[in-house]
Design a protein around this motif. Sequence first.
Motif, mmCIF file in Angstrom:
data_model
loop_
_atom_site.group_PDB
_atom_site.id
_atom_site.type_symbol
_atom_site.label_atom_id
_atom_site.label_comp_id
_atom_site.label_asym_id
_atom_site.label_seq_id
_atom_site.Cartn_x
_atom_site.Cartn_y
_atom_site.Cartn_z
ATOM 1 N N MET A 1 0.802 -1.217 0.000
ATOM 2 C CA MET A 1 0.000 0.000 0.000
ATOM 3 C C MET A 1 0.839 1.272 0.000
ATOM 4 S SD MET A 1 -3.148 -1.049 2.568
ATOM 5 C CE MET A 1 -4.145 0.341 2.021
ATOM 6 N N GLN A 2 2.044 1.228 0.602
ATOM 7 C CA GLN A 2 2.833 2.448 0.747
ATOM 8 C C GLN A 2 4.231 2.348 0.152
ATOM 9 O OE1 GLN A 2 0.199 4.208 1.369
ATOM 10 N NE2 GLN A 2 1.085 5.454 2.988
ATOM 11 N N GLY A 3 4.609 1.185 -0.338
ATOM 12 C CA GLY A 3 5.912 1.033 -0.960
ATOM 13 C C GLY A 3 7.023 0.798 0.046
ATOM 14 N N ALA A 4 8.217 0.555 -0.475
ATOM 15 C CA ALA A 4 9.371 0.283 0.391
ATOM 16 C C ALA A 4 9.757 1.490 1.223
ATOM 17 C CB ALA A 4 10.561 -0.171 -0.461
ATOM 18 N N GLU A 5 9.451 2.700 0.743
ATOM 19 C CA GLU A 5 9.781 3.908 1.497
ATOM 20 C C GLU A 5 8.784 4.199 2.612
ATOM 21 O OE1 GLU A 5 12.575 5.472 1.021
ATOM 22 O OE2 GLU A 5 13.097 4.107 -0.607
ATOM 23 N N ALA A 6 7.682 3.421 2.674
ATOM 24 C CA ALA A 6 6.714 3.530 3.775
ATOM 25 C C ALA A 6 6.241 4.965 3.968
ATOM 26 C CB ALA A 6 7.305 2.973 5.066
ATOM 27 N N GLY A 7 5.793 5.575 2.898
ATOM 28 C CA GLY A 7 5.359 6.970 2.956
ATOM 29 C C GLY A 7 3.982 7.127 3.577
ATOM 30 N N PRO A 8 3.532 8.386 3.676
ATOM 31 C CA PRO A 8 4.294 9.580 3.324
ATOM 32 C C PRO A 8 5.269 9.989 4.432
ATOM 33 C CG PRO A 8 2.098 10.202 4.054
ATOM 34 C CD PRO A 8 2.140 8.699 4.056
ATOM 35 N N PHE A 9 6.459 10.366 4.036
ATOM 36 C CA PHE A 9 7.504 10.822 4.953
ATOM 37 C C PHE A 9 7.806 9.772 6.038
ATOM 38 C CE2 PHE A 9 4.961 14.611 3.683
ATOM 39 C CZ PHE A 9 5.884 15.159 2.798
ATOM 40 N N TYR A 10 7.832 8.513 5.645
ATOM 41 C CA TYR A 10 8.145 7.402 6.552
ATOM 42 C C TYR A 10 7.155 7.278 7.709
ATOM 43 C CZ TYR A 10 12.592 7.514 4.085
ATOM 44 O OH TYR A 10 13.556 7.496 3.109
ATOM 45 N N SER A 11 5.950 7.775 7.528
ATOM 46 C CA SER A 11 4.961 7.727 8.617
ATOM 47 C C SER A 11 4.406 6.328 8.834
ATOM 48 C CB SER A 11 3.804 8.694 8.326
ATOM 49 O OG SER A 11 3.152 8.355 7.118
ATOM 50 N N THR A 12 4.594 5.424 7.872
ATOM 51 C CA THR A 12 4.154 4.036 8.045
ATOM 52 C C THR A 12 5.353 3.085 8.120
ATOM 53 O OG1 THR A 12 3.936 3.766 5.652
ATOM 54 C CG2 THR A 12 1.968 4.432 6.858
ATOM 55 N N ASP A 13 6.522 3.631 8.367
ATOM 56 C CA ASP A 13 7.732 2.806 8.400
ATOM 57 C C ASP A 13 7.729 1.900 9.628
ATOM 58 O OD1 ASP A 13 10.113 1.875 7.419
ATOM 59 O OD2 ASP A 13 11.333 3.460 8.321
ATOM 60 N N LEU A 14 7.946 0.616 9.401
ATOM 61 C CA LEU A 14 8.029 -0.369 10.467
ATOM 62 C C LEU A 14 9.388 -1.043 10.402
ATOM 63 C CD1 LEU A 14 4.516 -2.038 10.039
ATOM 64 C CD2 LEU A 14 5.127 -0.180 11.591
ATOM 65 N N LEU A 15 9.697 -1.857 11.404
ATOM 66 C CA LEU A 15 10.975 -2.550 11.398
ATOM 67 C C LEU A 15 11.103 -3.469 10.186
ATOM 68 C CD1 LEU A 15 11.427 -3.445 15.177
ATOM 69 C CD2 LEU A 15 12.522 -1.602 13.880
ATOM 70 N N GLY A 16 9.982 -4.020 9.720
ATOM 71 C CA GLY A 16 10.015 -4.881 8.548
ATOM 72 C C GLY A 16 10.415 -4.124 7.293
ATOM 73 N N THR A 17 9.831 -2.950 7.056
ATOM 74 C CA THR A 17 10.182 -2.166 5.873
ATOM 75 C C THR A 17 11.585 -1.570 6.016
ATOM 76 O OG1 THR A 17 8.977 -0.297 6.880
ATOM 77 C CG2 THR A 17 7.816 -1.622 5.235
ATOM 78 N N LEU A 18 11.966 -1.198 7.245
ATOM 79 C CA LEU A 18 13.330 -0.704 7.470
ATOM 80 C C LEU A 18 14.350 -1.801 7.179
ATOM 81 C CD1 LEU A 18 15.311 1.439 8.430
ATOM 82 C CD2 LEU A 18 14.875 0.704 10.785
ATOM 83 N N PHE A 19 14.045 -3.026 7.586
ATOM 84 C CA PHE A 19 14.933 -4.152 7.275
ATOM 85 C C PHE A 19 15.060 -4.333 5.762
ATOM 86 C CE2 PHE A 19 15.006 -8.586 5.907
ATOM 87 C CZ PHE A 19 16.261 -8.974 6.366
ATOM 88 N N TYR A 20 13.957 -4.239 5.051
ATOM 89 C CA TYR A 20 13.974 -4.426 3.593
ATOM 90 C C TYR A 20 14.874 -3.383 2.936
ATOM 91 C CZ TYR A 20 12.232 -4.960 -1.174
ATOM 92 O OH TYR A 20 12.139 -5.159 -2.521
ATOM 93 N N ARG A 21 14.691 -2.121 3.316
ATOM 94 C CA ARG A 21 15.514 -1.071 2.713
ATOM 95 C C ARG A 21 16.972 -1.207 3.102
ATOM 96 N NH1 ARG A 21 11.604 2.166 4.870
ATOM 97 N NH2 ARG A 21 13.155 3.182 6.202
ATOM 98 N N THR A 22 17.224 -1.608 4.329
ATOM 99 C CA THR A 22 18.599 -1.717 4.798
ATOM 100 C C THR A 22 19.334 -2.863 4.120
ATOM 101 O OG1 THR A 22 17.958 -0.831 6.962
ATOM 102 C CG2 THR A 22 20.041 -2.006 6.839
#
Length: 308
Positions: free
Chosen positions: A243-264
């Motif tokens: 729903m929000q992509g790998a960047e977990a937008g908008p402005f990382y407001s939906t960023d979770l440890l799972g998406t942070l792990f993916y980007r990292t």
Amino acid sequence: MYTARKGPGRYSYWLMLAPALVPYLLFKVYPFFQSIWLSLYEWNGIPGSPRVWVGLENYARFLYQPPFSTMFWRALRHNFIVFGLLLVWSTGLGTLLAWMLTQIRRGAGFYKSIIFMPNTVSLAVTGFLWSLMLNPQFGAVNALLRRVGLGALAMPWLGDSRLALPTVIAVNVWHGLGFPVLIALSAMLSVPRDILEAAEVDGAGRVAQFWKITFPIILPTLINLMALNFTGAFSLFEIVFVMQGAEAGPFYSTDLLGTLFYRTAFGGTGSTASGMGLGAALAVVIFLIVIPVSLLASRIRQRFQVEV
């Protein structure tokens, strides 16, 4: 006098366990210990490329060295927010719906099917369809609100940093609500009817029967659901990614440890591997957060176990 069995027969139980044990060791245990070892290196993930020993530096970068620490603590805070939302919306609403189903005399099977039906759809498909329905330009949700005279409630649900995370979690709860309803309903149906009938004879209403009798009996089951909510909150990735992509937008407001792990581990768009050591360190940290809570929930469940 009993003597230990000799010959191949005494190892037969290992042969019976092997079909399940071997894949578990190969695809669960080995990768976990490999992640611990990998977290001590700086490696770009390309086979054949050199690994540089950094010790605990990867953990230090996540915990207190910006910019990684900033992203980590923000994502961790979001995970706890998700857990709170799941606790209320999934376990709470699921328990309420399960209790309401026990009060229905006719058509209960139909309502069970309606509640459980979203579980049969892929989570990726669910996220994609809801992204379309929540679109502020042509989405069905805002169009319906305007049609019924509630246009003031029409929002950019996935574009507002204040609404995006609750909206995504609401979609996730809608998709998986059938599971807590099913578990809570099975626990309620196991409550002895004679106890409830005796309470009814004594003048207790349905709500009083639930709080005084049913709830204490099903509490261990609800604690299990809460523990599953916690592990689910810290393993959530797919619905946010869709729903929000790998960047977990908008402005990382939906960023979770799972998406942070993916980007990292795999890069911002998933096209290149850039930080496998950092990603492995983050995976180990997630494990160290989830396991103690799961063990604590198990102990609490045993404490509130009610004999009936």
